[in-house]
Design a protein around this motif. Structure first.
Motif, short mmCIF file in Angstrom:
data_model
loop_
_atom_site.label_atom_id
_atom_site.label_comp_id
_atom_site.label_asym_id
_atom_site.label_seq_id
_atom_site.Cartn_x
_atom_site.Cartn_y
_atom_site.Cartn_z
N THR A 229 -65.99 -71.64 -18.17
CA THR A 229 -65.55 -70.48 -18.94
C THR A 229 -66.52 -69.32 -18.76
OG1 THR A 229 -64.49 -71.91 -20.58
CG2 THR A 229 -64.95 -69.65 -21.24
N GLU A 230 -67.82 -69.61 -18.78
CA GLU A 230 -68.82 -68.55 -18.59
C GLU A 230 -68.66 -67.89 -17.23
OE1 GLU A 230 -72.24 -66.72 -16.91
OE2 GLU A 230 -71.73 -68.80 -16.37
N ARG A 231 -68.44 -68.66 -16.20
CA ARG A 231 -68.29 -68.08 -14.86
C ARG A 231 -67.06 -67.19 -14.77
NH1 ARG A 231 -70.19 -73.33 -13.52
NH2 ARG A 231 -68.06 -74.11 -13.25
N GLU A 232 -65.96 -67.60 -15.39
CA GLU A 232 -64.76 -66.79 -15.37
C GLU A 232 -64.95 -65.49 -16.13
OE1 GLU A 232 -61.94 -67.34 -13.62
OE2 GLU A 232 -63.06 -69.00 -12.74
N LEU A 233 -65.63 -65.56 -17.27
CA LEU A 233 -65.91 -64.35 -18.04
C LEU A 233 -66.85 -63.42 -17.28
CD1 LEU A 233 -66.30 -65.68 -21.69
CD2 LEU A 233 -64.52 -64.17 -20.83
N ARG A 234 -67.84 -63.99 -16.63
CA ARG A 234 -68.79 -63.19 -15.86
C ARG A 234 -68.05 -62.39 -14.78
NH1 ARG A 234 -72.96 -66.36 -12.23
NH2 ARG A 234 -72.91 -67.72 -14.07
N LYS A 235 -67.14 -63.06 -14.09
CA LYS A 235 -66.35 -62.39 -13.04
C LYS A 235 -65.48 -61.30 -13.64
CE LYS A 235 -62.95 -63.37 -9.42
NZ LYS A 235 -62.13 -64.44 -8.78
N ALA A 236 -64.83 -61.59 -14.76
CA ALA A 236 -63.95 -60.61 -15.39
C ALA A 236 -64.73 -59.38 -15.84
CB ALA A 236 -63.23 -61.24 -16.58
N ILE A 237 -65.91 -59.60 -16.39
CA ILE A 237 -66.74 -58.47 -16.84
C ILE A 237 -67.15 -57.60 -15.66
CG2 ILE A 237 -69.02 -57.91 -17.80
CD1 ILE A 237 -68.61 -60.36 -19.66
N GLY A 238 -67.49 -58.23 -14.56
CA GLY A 238 -67.84 -57.47 -13.36
C GLY A 238 -66.70 -56.63 -12.83
N ASN A 239 -65.46 -57.04 -13.12
CA ASN A 239 -64.29 -56.30 -12.66
C ASN A 239 -63.95 -55.11 -13.54
OD1 ASN A 239 -63.93 -58.03 -10.49
ND2 ASN A 239 -62.49 -59.36 -11.59
N HIS A 240 -64.65 -54.96 -14.67
CA HIS A 240 -64.36 -53.87 -15.62
C HIS A 240 -65.65 -53.14 -15.98
CE1 HIS A 240 -60.11 -54.90 -16.35
NE2 HIS A 240 -60.51 -56.14 -16.11
N PRO A 241 -66.23 -52.40 -15.03
CA PRO A 241 -67.53 -51.76 -15.27
C PRO A 241 -67.49 -50.69 -16.34
CG PRO A 241 -66.56 -51.00 -13.21
CD PRO A 241 -65.73 -52.14 -13.67
N GLU A 242 -66.32 -50.15 -16.66
CA GLU A 242 -66.23 -49.10 -17.68
C GLU A 242 -66.11 -49.66 -19.09
OE1 GLU A 242 -66.73 -45.88 -17.11
OE2 GLU A 242 -67.21 -46.62 -15.10
N THR A 243 -65.90 -50.95 -19.22
CA THR A 243 -65.80 -51.58 -20.54
C THR A 243 -67.19 -51.80 -21.11
OG1 THR A 243 -63.73 -52.70 -19.96
CG2 THR A 243 -65.00 -53.61 -21.80
N THR A 244 -67.38 -51.41 -22.36
CA THR A 244 -68.64 -51.69 -23.05
C THR A 244 -68.61 -53.11 -23.60
OG1 THR A 244 -68.95 -49.38 -23.68
CG2 THR A 244 -70.15 -51.04 -24.95
N ILE A 245 -69.61 -53.91 -23.23
CA ILE A 245 -69.70 -55.29 -23.70
C ILE A 245 -70.66 -55.35 -24.87
CG2 ILE A 245 -70.13 -57.68 -23.04
CD1 ILE A 245 -67.87 -56.33 -21.47
N VAL A 246 -70.17 -55.78 -26.02
CA VAL A 246 -71.01 -56.03 -27.19
C VAL A 246 -71.27 -57.53 -27.20
CG1 VAL A 246 -71.19 -55.89 -29.70
CG2 VAL A 246 -70.00 -54.09 -28.43
N ALA A 247 -72.52 -57.93 -26.91
CA ALA A 247 -72.78 -59.33 -26.57
C ALA A 247 -73.92 -59.92 -27.39
CB ALA A 247 -73.09 -59.46 -25.08
N ASN A 248 -73.85 -61.22 -27.56
CA ASN A 248 -74.82 -62.00 -28.33
C ASN A 248 -76.04 -62.30 -27.46
OD1 ASN A 248 -76.19 -63.85 -29.89
ND2 ASN A 248 -74.40 -65.11 -30.33
N SER A 249 -77.17 -61.67 -27.76
CA SER A 249 -78.37 -61.89 -26.96
C SER A 249 -79.00 -63.26 -27.18
CB SER A 249 -79.41 -60.80 -27.25
OG SER A 249 -79.88 -60.88 -28.58
N ASP A 250 -78.59 -63.96 -28.25
CA ASP A 250 -79.16 -65.27 -28.57
C ASP A 250 -78.38 -66.42 -27.94
OD1 ASP A 250 -81.34 -64.48 -30.41
OD2 ASP A 250 -79.69 -63.69 -31.59
#
Length: 439
Positions: free
Chosen positions: A178-199
């Motif tokens: 799941t992490e790998r799929e999300l990582r790829k999806a995020i890379g495909n949307h550079p204009e989207t702001t990601i609000v992410a859990n640093s912990d």
């Protein structure tokens, strides 16, 4: 006005906006292109199907309505979602709560379309958008496995990543996949702001691919999936609140941090949450909501005030009266969720635990062995639900005294008068809310 005519309207009402945030975003377009007839007809068919489902008592109709719409027009989600400012919320835990919090905050600006019923697969997402065709904002919780496809359709302004932890293997799959799929999806949307859990190590790994990031630090209670690096499989080194790997992946410095009941903003100010929802998990969800809402123009103190109006999440945390009992309803679906739920249970109150294994729950119940049910020792415990026998076996190994009653309502009625803590997984909770008056 008919649904079709309303959906074809090209003008929206003027939108009142908060403008005193440095991170505010341009208002959504006030002109909507004409929607193709096929989409309008498909949406109308979906609404009719949803109405029939509700009328027949088969459910709320969101999923089946959206499914019919997508079957008739595979491009319906892209078309219904265009020209809106979209926020997607995903993660193993906290999606419904965080999405509701963001919705409440953004309603300070304008109308918001939201799948607040928890239908978080594409069918439910589409149904939520179709139900509010004129809303310039949309806040949508999305099952983490569907984020790549939904993001491609809606091109979100903000994607909130809460956490990633093990869940039902038959439904979700292995969490690192799941992490790998999300990582790829995020890379495909550079204009989207990601609000992410640093912990959360898996979330941090996925979010490092983002062009725009806002890190939120809330602390961690579930560490069962954080021993090895998702990038190199190396051992993660934990020192107090920080974590790092020899490959260079390390805890990002959060711009927003949760400290007890206070949230520190990027400007160094502190916002008092004072929520009416219990537990650290809900305070963490609120921190993410403040960060996401601020990105779209809602000042943190304004957002926090609106969050204080929330008293329950689709019946969760609500206390109802049933004959001789006062029953508090709670939902727990996986090990990480159980960590938080067990912490907020009243120690002197009997507990009813209900577990089903339907499609929406995941039919694999191996996750029961990752839950520290040992914390229930010494309490009066009743196991119930369709899979109460599986739960009973787990509690036997945890050395928790208990007895079984397959019917959840009968389990409540069999307890002595007084308070009851009722914890159920997804479909067990849904069924109970339907059966208990006032829930």
């Amino acid at each position: 006005m008919t649904h079709s005519r309303r959906f074809a309207e090209t003008r929206r009402r003027p939108v009142a906006r908060v403008t005193d945030s440095a991170n505010s975003q341009r208002p959504p377009s006030t002109i909507q292109p004409v929607t193709p007839f096929r989409t309008r007809a498909s949406v109308s068919a979906g609404r009719l199907t949803a109405w029939l489902s509700r009328s027949a008592g088969l459910g709320k109709g969101a999923v089946i309505g959206g499914r019919i719409t997508l079957a008739l027009d595979p491009k319906a989600l892209r078309r219904v979602g265009r020209d809106r400012t979209v926020v997607l919320v995903t993660g193993t835990n906290g999606k419904t709560t965080t999405a509701l919090m963001i919705t409440k905050a953004l309603e300070a600006l304008a109308e918001v379309a939201a799948n607040s019923d928890g239908a978080n697969m594409p069918d439910g997402v589409l149904a939520a958008l179709a139900a509010r065709p004129e809303a310039p904002y949309a806040v949508l919780e999305v099952d983490e496995t569907y984020v790549p496809w939904v993001a491609d359709q809606l091109n979100p302004a903000v994607l909130v990543l809460l956490n990633l932890s093990r869940d039902q293997l038959d439904r979700v799959g292995e969490v690192r996949s799941t992490e790998r799929e999300l990582r790829k999806a995020i890379g495909n949307h550079p204009e989207t702001t990601i609000v992410a859990n640093s912990d959360d190590i898996l979330v941090a790994s996925a979010a490092t691919e983002a062009g725009k990031r806002i890190w939120v630090g809330t602390g961690r209670r579930w560490t069962g999936d954080s021993t090895a690096c998702p990038r190199c499989d190396g051992l993660i080194d934990h020192v107090k609140d920080h974590w790092s790997c020899a490959c260079g992946l390390a805890r990002p410095e959060p711009a927003w941090t949760l400290d007890g009941d206070l949230v520190r903003t990027p400007g160094g100010r502190h916002v008092d949450l004072d929520l009416r929802l219990p537990g650290d998990a809900n305070r963490a969800n609120a921190a993410f909501a403040l960060a996401a809402a601020h990105r779209l123009g809602v000042p943190p103190h304004t957002a926090a005030a609106r969050l204080r109006t929330i008293t329950d999440i689709g019946g969760r945390y609500r206390t109802i009266r049933r004959s001789r009992h006062s029953v508090r309803l709670m939902l727990a679906k996986n090990p990480a969720g159980w960590v938080e739920t067990l912490r907020v249970l009243d120690e002197d109150t009997p507990v009813v635990v209900a577990v089903n294994a339907q499609e929406a729950d995941g039919r694999d119940l191996s996750w029961l062995w990752d839950v520290h049910f040992e914390r229930l020792r010494g309490r009066q415990v009743v196991v119930t639900g369709e899979r109460c026998a599986d739960l009973a076996v787990r509690l036997c190994y945890a050395e928790v005294a208990h007895w079984a009653e397959p019917d959840p309502v009968a389990a409540i009625d069999a307890l002595p008068p007084g308070g009851v803590e009722l914890v159920a997984n997804y479909t067990a909770f849904r069924d109970l809310v339907g059966r208990l008056p006032g829930a």
